[in-house]
Write a protein that holds these residues in place. Structure first.
Motif, PDB file in Angstrom:
ATOM      1  N   SER A 118       0.816  -1.214   0.000  1.00  0.00           N
ATOM      2  CA  SER A 118       0.000   0.000   0.000  1.00  0.00           C
ATOM      3  C   SER A 118       0.849   1.264   0.000  1.00  0.00           C
ATOM      4  O   SER A 118       1.893   1.341   0.662  1.00  0.00           O
ATOM      5  N   GLU A 119       0.389   2.266  -0.743  1.00  0.00           N
ATOM      6  CA  GLU A 119       1.032   3.579  -0.763  1.00  0.00           C
ATOM      7  C   GLU A 119       0.182   4.610  -0.023  1.00  0.00           C
ATOM      8  O   GLU A 119       0.369   5.812  -0.182  1.00  0.00           O
ATOM      9  N   ALA A 120      -0.742   4.149   0.785  1.00  0.00           N
ATOM     10  CA  ALA A 120      -1.584   5.050   1.573  1.00  0.00           C
ATOM     11  C   ALA A 120      -0.721   5.848   2.540  1.00  0.00           C
ATOM     12  O   ALA A 120       0.322   5.379   3.008  1.00  0.00           O
ATOM     13  N   THR A 121      -1.174   7.036   2.862  1.00  0.00           N
ATOM     14  CA  THR A 121      -0.420   7.911   3.763  1.00  0.00           C
ATOM     15  C   THR A 121      -1.141   8.144   5.085  1.00  0.00           C
ATOM     16  O   THR A 121      -0.595   8.792   5.978  1.00  0.00           O
ATOM     17  N   THR A 122      -2.361   7.631   5.216  1.00  0.00           N
ATOM     18  CA  THR A 122      -3.095   7.736   6.475  1.00  0.00           C
ATOM     19  C   THR A 122      -3.751   6.394   6.774  1.00  0.00           C
ATOM     20  O   THR A 122      -3.955   5.563   5.876  1.00  0.00           O
ATOM     21  N   GLU A 127      -7.220   1.623   5.592  1.00  0.00           N
ATOM     22  CA  GLU A 127      -8.400   0.820   5.924  1.00  0.00           C
ATOM     23  C   GLU A 127      -9.357   0.727   4.738  1.00  0.00           C
ATOM     24  O   GLU A 127      -9.921  -0.334   4.462  1.00  0.00           O
ATOM     25  N   ILE A 128      -9.547   1.849   4.045  1.00  0.00           N
ATOM     26  CA  ILE A 128     -10.422   1.844   2.868  1.00  0.00           C
ATOM     27  C   ILE A 128      -9.856   0.923   1.788  1.00  0.00           C
ATOM     28  O   ILE A 128     -10.587   0.150   1.150  1.00  0.00           O
ATOM     29  N   GLU A 129      -8.539   0.981   1.596  1.00  0.00           N
ATOM     30  CA  GLU A 129      -7.893   0.126   0.589  1.00  0.00           C
ATOM     31  C   GLU A 129      -8.048  -1.351   0.947  1.00  0.00           C
ATOM     32  O   GLU A 129      -8.327  -2.197   0.094  1.00  0.00           O
ATOM     33  N   LEU A 130      -7.876  -1.659   2.237  1.00  0.00           N
ATOM     34  CA  LEU A 130      -8.039  -3.038   2.684  1.00  0.00           C
ATOM     35  C   LEU A 130      -9.476  -3.517   2.496  1.00  0.00           C
ATOM     36  O   LEU A 130      -9.713  -4.652   2.075  1.00  0.00           O
ATOM     37  N   LYS A 131     -10.438  -2.647   2.815  1.00  0.00           N
ATOM     38  CA  LYS A 131     -11.846  -3.021   2.669  1.00  0.00           C
ATOM     39  C   LYS A 131     -12.196  -3.296   1.212  1.00  0.00           C
ATOM     40  O   LYS A 131     -12.903  -4.262   0.890  1.00  0.00           O
ATOM     41  N   LYS A 132     -11.686  -2.467   0.287  1.00  0.00           N
ATOM     42  CA  LYS A 132     -11.938  -2.690  -1.133  1.00  0.00           C
ATOM     43  C   LYS A 132     -11.329  -4.008  -1.590  1.00  0.00           C
ATOM     44  O   LYS A 132     -11.943  -4.762  -2.355  1.00  0.00           O
ATOM     45  N   ALA A 133     -10.102  -4.286  -1.137  1.00  0.00           N
ATOM     46  CA  ALA A 133      -9.449  -5.536  -1.514  1.00  0.00           C
ATOM     47  C   ALA A 133     -10.222  -6.731  -0.972  1.00  0.00           C
ATOM     48  O   ALA A 133     -10.401  -7.747  -1.667  1.00  0.00           O
ATOM     49  N   PHE A 169       2.339   7.216  11.442  1.00  0.00           N
ATOM     50  CA  PHE A 169       1.662   6.307  10.508  1.00  0.00           C
ATOM     51  C   PHE A 169       2.565   5.158  10.102  1.00  0.00           C
ATOM     52  O   PHE A 169       2.117   4.023   9.969  1.00  0.00           O
ATOM     53  N   HIS A 170       3.849   5.430   9.905  1.00  0.00           N
ATOM     54  CA  HIS A 170       4.776   4.378   9.498  1.00  0.00           C
ATOM     55  C   HIS A 170       4.821   3.264  10.550  1.00  0.00           C
ATOM     56  O   HIS A 170       4.787   2.074  10.204  1.00  0.00           O
ATOM     57  N   ALA A 171       4.878   3.639  11.830  1.00  0.00           N
ATOM     58  CA  ALA A 171       4.890   2.639  12.896  1.00  0.00           C
ATOM     59  C   ALA A 171       3.582   1.857  12.926  1.00  0.00           C
ATOM     60  O   ALA A 171       3.568   0.641  13.134  1.00  0.00           O
ATOM     61  N   ALA A 172       2.466   2.551  12.705  1.00  0.00           N
ATOM     62  CA  ALA A 172       1.169   1.885  12.689  1.00  0.00           C
ATOM     63  C   ALA A 172       1.088   0.880  11.539  1.00  0.00           C
ATOM     64  O   ALA A 172       0.577  -0.223  11.704  1.00  0.00           O
ATOM     65  N   LYS A 173       1.593   1.273  10.383  1.00  0.00           N
ATOM     66  CA  LYS A 173       1.558   0.372   9.234  1.00  0.00           C
ATOM     67  C   LYS A 173       2.410  -0.872   9.486  1.00  0.00           C
ATOM     68  O   LYS A 173       2.007  -1.988   9.145  1.00  0.00           O
ATOM     69  N   LEU A 174       3.588  -0.688  10.075  1.00  0.00           N
ATOM     70  CA  LEU A 174       4.434  -1.835  10.398  1.00  0.00           C
ATOM     71  C   LEU A 174       3.718  -2.776  11.362  1.00  0.00           C
ATOM     72  O   LEU A 174       3.837  -3.998  11.261  1.00  0.00           O
ATOM     73  N   ARG A 175       2.986  -2.187  12.293  1.00  0.00           N
ATOM     74  CA  ARG A 175       2.227  -2.993  13.246  1.00  0.00           C
ATOM     75  C   ARG A 175       1.138  -3.795  12.538  1.00  0.00           C
ATOM     76  O   ARG A 175       0.912  -4.980  12.830  1.00  0.00           O
ATOM     77  N   LEU A 176       0.455  -3.187  11.588  1.00  0.00           N
ATOM     78  CA  LEU A 176      -0.571  -3.896  10.826  1.00  0.00           C
ATOM     79  C   LEU A 176       0.031  -5.021   9.995  1.00  0.00           C
ATOM     80  O   LEU A 176      -0.544  -6.103   9.884  1.00  0.00           O
ATOM     81  N   ILE A 177       1.191  -4.756   9.390  1.00  0.00           N
ATOM     82  CA  ILE A 177       1.873  -5.795   8.609  1.00  0.00           C
ATOM     83  C   ILE A 177       2.221  -6.972   9.507  1.00  0.00           C
ATOM     84  O   ILE A 177       2.014  -8.146   9.145  1.00  0.00           O
ATOM     85  N   GLU A 178       2.728  -6.665  10.687  1.00  0.00           N
ATOM     86  CA  GLU A 178       3.092  -7.720  11.632  1.00  0.00           C
ATOM     87  C   GLU A 178       1.885  -8.566  12.006  1.00  0.00           C
ATOM     88  O   GLU A 178       1.938  -9.799  12.021  1.00  0.00           O
ATOM     89  N   ARG A 179       0.751  -7.905  12.292  1.00  0.00           N
ATOM     90  CA  ARG A 179      -0.443  -8.640  12.679  1.00  0.00           C
ATOM     91  C   ARG A 179      -1.037  -9.424  11.509  1.00  0.00           C
ATOM     92  O   ARG A 179      -1.539 -10.532  11.686  1.00  0.00           O
TER      93      ARG A 179
END
Length: 385
Positions: A118-122, A127-133, A169-179
């Motif tokens: 993802s190239e999302a910045t927020t 979340e919207i990108e994930l929901k669409k996928a 946001f970068h830390a949050a994204k890493l956390r989501l990737i981990e989960r």
């Protein structure tokens, strides 16, 4: 003989090393891979294609390791080269090609890849990108219960985290990737966990009736063989696609005595059977299951003769559904070949699965533990809420 409780089995096996995967928080694109046979659901077309021929988890890990090594050896893209945009359907089909991976797990791995690419910045954009996928994957085959449930559970598991509150946001994204990757790993290990949990129910000298092909059932029986247990399996042929024939071949290769039956012989042999063991395409809120056509009638016969009916199902097959009768669910169609021409004015039933109500089931072997049908709704609440 079969009076053991679920708590006894759980205590005896001391399976605390298999915690519930949901207990602790820590693309849309056009469907370019349409079903090759539009008259038949993708659920049924792919059902018979994937069957285990060796250790499924080792194969999956080995394949993943090989891909990572090969990707590391590739030279960087040449300047000006065209990079193909990420497609969640392409990623899903990539994982689907692995013979031992269920469609739901392939969807989970594809959704984890969505977060990485993802190239999302927020967080809202992500979340919207994930929901669409997720919606794209679910629409790939609207009849697949496990595919839909796997996507929904992934979304709940990944987004229900304190990472959403991080300012960075970068830390949050890493956390989501981990989960996301953790969820995929847990899902891939589900069958092995179920096999371990179920072993105390398979006793020396017992006869087990199975219906059609199920990868988790094969994993259970493979582990029982490795534990040097002696038992016999009655295997229905699983018409019209012959999945039972495939399972009987796998079992015979393991040295298990197997008797192959026509599907309509289940009642005839039930007095020789000690237990019925089936898989599931979906576990619903009532505690019942949706599975291959014929499961319902086998469960009724077993119940009338006081034979236990055990279900082995991964937790990513738990779905927020509550069917009231056989027609109260999305139909999954199948091709039927009777071997003779069917008169044009004769209607043919083409549904691939039926619904077995909870009163005909004894226990469910899941990676969340051994459950009675009555507690399934509680587990569903914890999974989704």
């Amino acid at each position: 003989m079969w009076g053991r409780t679920a708590s006894f089995i759980l205590d005896k096996n001391n399976l605390s090393q298999f915690p519930s995967p949901y207990s602790s928080p820590s693309e849309s694109s056009s469907m370019d891979r349409s079903n090759p046979r539009p008259g038949i659901s993708a659920y049924y077309q792919t059902r018979a294609e994937h069957h285990v021929t060796s250790d499924w988890l080792a194969q999956a890990h080995a394949a993943l390791l090989k891909e990572e090594e090969e990707e590391g050896d590739l030279p960087p893209s040449a300047p000006g080269s065209i990079v193909k945009p990420f497609s969640v359907i392409d990623e899903f089909n990539h994982w689907r090609k692995k013979p031992d991976l269920a469609e739901a797990v392939a969807a989970i791995m594809a959704l984890a890849a969505v977060i990485r690419s993802s190239e999302a910045t927020t967080m809202m954009e992500l979340e919207i990108e994930l929901k669409k996928a997720s919606d794209t994957l679910k629409s790939w085959d609207a009849t697949s219960i496990s595919l839909s449930a796997g996507c929904d559970l992934f979304m709940r598991y990944v987004t229900r985290t304190s990472a959403l509150e991080y300012e960075d946001f970068h830390a949050a994204k890493l956390r989501l990737i981990e989960r996301g990757e953790k969820f995929g790993e847990i899902s891939m290990k589900a069958r092995r966990t179920i096999a371990l949990l179920s072993q105390d129910f398979i006793l020396d000298g017992c006869t087990i009736l199975v219906h059609g092909f199920s990868r988790v059932i094969l994993e259970v029986l493979k582990l029982a063989v490795s534990n040097r247990k002696l038992f016999t399996v009655f295997c229905t042929e699983g018409r019209p696609d012959g999945t039972g024939l495939k399972l009987s071949k796998e079992l015979a290769a393991l040295g298990i005595p197997v008797k192959l039956l026509i599907d309509s012989a289940a009642a005839y042999v039930m007095d020789e059977v000690d237990m019925v063991l089936v898989g599931a395409d979906g576990v619903v809120e009532s505690g019942g299951i949706i599975n291959m056509m014929g499961t319902y009638q086998i469960a009724i016969v077993a119940h009338s003769m006081d034979k236990p009916v055990y279900v082995a199902a991964e937790s990513y097959k738990f779905a927020r559904l509550y069917p009231l009768d056989q027609k109260d669910m999305e139909p999954a169609l199948r091709p039927i070949n009777f071997g003779v021409p069917v008169p044009p004015d004769v209607e043919v039933e083409t549904s691939a699965r039926d619904y077995t109500p909870p009163q005909y089931l004894t226990l469910l072997f899941t990676d969340l533990g051994i459950l009675t049908p009555s507690v399934v709704s509680d587990e569903l609440i914890q999974l989704y809420l």
